[in-house]
Design an enzyme around this catalytic site. Sequence first.
Site: not given
Length: 455
Positions: A13, A98-99, A108, A244, A246, A248-249, A331
């Site tokens: 990142r 992501s965020h 990732k 968010d 991507d 994933d949450r 998560h």
Amino acid sequence: MTKLTCFKAYDVRGRLGDELNTDIAYRIGRAFGQFLQPKQVVVGGDVRLSSKELKSALTNGLLDSGVDVIDLGLTGTEEVYFATSFLKVDGGIEVTASHNPMNYNGLKFVKAGSRPISADSGLGDIQKLAEENNFPDVAKRGEYKQLSVLQEYVDHLLTYVNLENFNKPLKLVINSGNGAAGHVVDELEARFKQHAPLVSFIKVHNEPDGNFPHGIPNPILHENRQDTIDAVLANKADMGIAFDGDFDRCFLFDENATFIEGYYIVGLLGQAFLAKNPGAKIILDPRLMWNTVELVEEMGGEAVVSKSGHSFIKEKMRAVDAIYGGEMSAHHYFRDFFYCDSGMIPWLLAAELLCTTGKTLGQLVGDRLNAYPSPGEINSKLEDAQVAIARVRAFYEKDAIAIDEMDGISIEYPTWRFNLRSSNTEPVVRLNLETRGDKALMEEKTAEILALLRQ
């Protein structure tokens, strides 16, 4: 040799331009290929304006390493997890920040079986190879193709619920935040229209737009919740769901548009799994525990504590064969989803519970918020985090009934407990605290610890 600062504990990142650019992405592709020696890798990317060119550079690096690349197109992180295992390839990479703010992006990584690649399982080796930037020639360049697994992925998502249970009118507000979730939401909506027509989707900011005209999709921030709140209230919806970038949450709002902290969703989903799988093991992290442990044990399940962080949770789930694991950071991990985290499965399960229990989301979690009140996670930026944490520990440990160092420091008293830990991804110390049904004590101890921590 230039050190690459974009490599973090769990992923890559960095700030666009100096920390992460197409040259670095290419080198990471070459390094991934050289380290893992994969035959085939899937790649995907989120909606950020820089993701397409970074994914292209990454792909060229993989191809030049002799790796065959399957490009999934616009995806969320969990679609890469799914495709890696479903297609039985040797690895997967998602280009996503992501965020994080607009001027960031990242990557990732997983290997075969959708197992995470983190600092302690190969990411450091990939970093070293990318920094050295001295790659051997390969006999044959890899082959490239594009493929969508959207239908198969949504088929899998729907195995977690029984669409026949959705037999009552249900209004769901779903806010994709102009991120990567929209195409999955559309496909799920089509399936519900066909098999569970009483469920209606009210879609907010569903179109992918890397300019993020309504703000970075990060519902952890209070200012990013208002559009979901407004839509729930305006439509008299049964539940609000926000993702968010991507996806994933996912973050849930009840019928009154009240934001439900992820901690209480862990207990709720733990119960849902135990109702279908008696005696199963449920993983939780040590930041907040009492509510989840009580609910799991009441249902006859076994609560297993793991250090927080996706690589630790996934490793622990595999070790004890846990069916589900949840972190209070929203998560949620699922054994049948290759032990990976998903932002789609939790809200599907929660929506099914609204139908099967006849209760609202507020009713399902309301008594738990009162039983174990918590102020939510509070971050403090400190010049010397370790000195500050040691100061707090010295003050509280002498009268504690339990002290645990699995993840930061957890200190427990009969009626309240707290956890302090330094973030793995940001220069902050995070405080989590809960009491046994005493909001006044919660407020008192939160203020007391923060004053000591920040002095």
